[in-house]
Design an enzyme around this catalytic site. Sequence first.
Site, PDB file in Angstrom:
ATOM      1  N   LYS A 116     -12.683 -39.046 -11.815  1.00  0.00           N
ATOM      2  CA  LYS A 116     -13.341 -40.223 -11.242  1.00  0.00           C
ATOM      3  C   LYS A 116     -14.257 -40.928 -12.248  1.00  0.00           C
ATOM      4  O   LYS A 116     -14.537 -42.106 -12.118  1.00  0.00           O
ATOM      5  CB  LYS A 116     -14.081 -39.847  -9.976  1.00  0.00           C
ATOM      6  CG  LYS A 116     -13.083 -39.481  -8.874  1.00  0.00           C
ATOM      7  CD  LYS A 116     -13.680 -39.270  -7.526  1.00  0.00           C
ATOM      8  CE  LYS A 116     -12.606 -39.112  -6.472  1.00  0.00           C
ATOM      9  NZ  LYS A 116     -11.728 -37.926  -6.693  1.00  0.00           N
TER      10      LYS A 116
HETATM   11  C1  LIG Z   1     -10.357 -37.762  -6.251  1.00  0.00           C
HETATM   12  C2  LIG Z   1      -9.576 -36.657  -6.853  1.00  0.00           C
HETATM   13  C3  LIG Z   1      -8.165 -36.546  -6.687  1.00  0.00           C
HETATM   14  C4  LIG Z   1      -7.378 -37.524  -5.836  1.00  0.00           C
HETATM   15  O1  LIG Z   1      -7.217 -38.769  -6.450  1.00  0.00           O
HETATM   16  P1  LIG Z   1      -6.762 -40.051  -5.582  1.00  0.00           P
HETATM   17  O2  LIG Z   1      -6.875 -41.192  -6.499  1.00  0.00           O
HETATM   18  O3  LIG Z   1      -7.730 -40.117  -4.442  1.00  0.00           O
HETATM   19  O4  LIG Z   1      -5.365 -39.799  -5.133  1.00  0.00           O
HETATM   20  C5  LIG Z   1      -7.503 -35.511  -7.317  1.00  0.00           C
HETATM   21  N1  LIG Z   1      -8.176 -34.584  -8.051  1.00  0.00           N
HETATM   22  C6  LIG Z   1      -9.515 -34.643  -8.235  1.00  0.00           C
HETATM   23  C7  LIG Z   1     -10.188 -33.588  -9.028  1.00  0.00           C
HETATM   24  C8  LIG Z   1     -10.258 -35.682  -7.641  1.00  0.00           C
HETATM   25  O5  LIG Z   1     -11.599 -35.714  -7.820  1.00  0.00           O
END
Ligand SMILES: *Cc1c(COP(=O)(O)O)cnc(C)c1O
Length: 502
Positions: A116
């Site tokens: 993120k």
């Molecule tokens: C948010 C997140 C995801 C999922 O990603 P999306 O874009 O919501 O599909 C997968 N792995 C981790 C570690 C995350 O923080």
Amino acid sequence: MLYNSTENKNEIVSSAQAIAQGISKEGGLFVPQEMPSYDEDTFNELLKLDYKGRAKKIFGDFLTDFTTEEIEDCVESAYTAEKFGSDNPAPLVTKNYNGNEINILELWHGPTCAFKDMALQILPHFLTKSLKKTYDGKDAVILVATSGDTGKAALEGFKDVDHTKILVFYPVDGVSPMQKHQMNTQEGSNVNVCAIEGNFDDAQTGVKKIFTTTEIVDKLSENNMLFSSANSINWGRLLPQIVYYISAYCDLINTGKIKIGDKINVVVPTGNFGNILASYYASLMGLPINKFICASNSNNVLTDFINTGVYDKNRSFYTTISPSMDILVSSNLERLLYNLSDNNDEMTRNWMTQLKTEGKYQVTDEVKEKINSLFYGGYCNDNDTKETISKMFKEENYLCDTHTAVAVEVYDKYVSETGDKTPTVLASTASPYKFSNAVLTAINDGKDLPDNEFDMVDMLNDITGVAVPTPLAVLKNKASRFSDVCKSNEMPEYVLKSLGVK
Ligand SMILES: *Cc1c(COP(=O)(O)O)cnc(C)c1O
């Protein structure tokens, strides 16, 4: 370039407006009206650039109401070697799993050790510039309700960014001790963190209510502030994710693994469908992708959707060891459906309404066929996730986190079912140290674990020799700054007090 709402094609906005507003008035998501088109010449040009250079070129093509200087400023502030450990924030490492080569795109070298950061380090800069263009320089107040990862990534992204304040609410017993400590030790002069007596939904409902309470919104306005959101449906969070797929493709060409024009597969551990959607948008721009492999955990609503064309959230919710994918409503899927239905806003709106009222919708045969030709959906339960972590570690001496392991396992299934050996990029979304408990359980052959999460980190480091990322290593000795707890009905008062607004 202009953007319109997936639920009303007549609502047309600039990119600054799309980012400042986050979501359209009637609840639809903003999408670009057309995609930039990249041919062989464009890729030849991108090959010569580093990550930041590629990012600037791509952002420039989408954010046409930003000046070149503004885009440079955003990129240079976000993807520094100081924050991401090197000049390449998204390195590719090649490993073998069950005899199949996988190019692992490590997206977790940022300040909070999860992918993120790739978006939340740059969103605050996009947002402040967008607000300046659209709302005359008002200060943005970011309210976040979090179940863990997003809150910390947003705090790190917004800390000390001029003209912003950020306030994060988390459920007091609903986040891991490590996540709580990550948030409560947050540095920065414009940040605040408060626990809510309740669960994630209470925090989320509380935040939504504050956003829409006219009295509070007016008070902020009188003080030259306005609410804004850092939520994953904001176009400013999706756009930065397109860059790393295109950049990874360039890296594969530069290392001689593929030639320009060769197809690749992508594998993405998926929750809200943002990350995988970004790879789909990259393909619309000309990135040759053969198959989008969508990996879920036991909350396999997307696997079923891809296989049947029916999206049905009326099912049990599982708490898994890959918690960032414990999601039953994948908000960004709306953008894919809009595109696959040939930009049919009415159809998209109907499906989303059905999802709200009945928890379920079925797409047309035509849309279903398109999904089947592009996507493969698979899922992996907690046991197989742990086995994958263990096997990957034993065979390749590579330690992956629980979310990444879900993707590795689903990819393995895909190759055995199809025999498709197209070169593959797999998105690795978190550092294994963020989920030490589960990762340790997977590799320590049943030995007892320490109680304390920091001791688990040390133990994992002893066993594997894999370096602990600095942001997690320094956490242990950091003093807590925030300890406020409030009831969810006290949230409005808390917000006003912490902003110094009467
Ligand atoms: C948010 C997140 C995801 C999922 O990603 P999306 O874009 O919501 O599909 C997968 N792995 C981790 C570690 C995350 O923080």
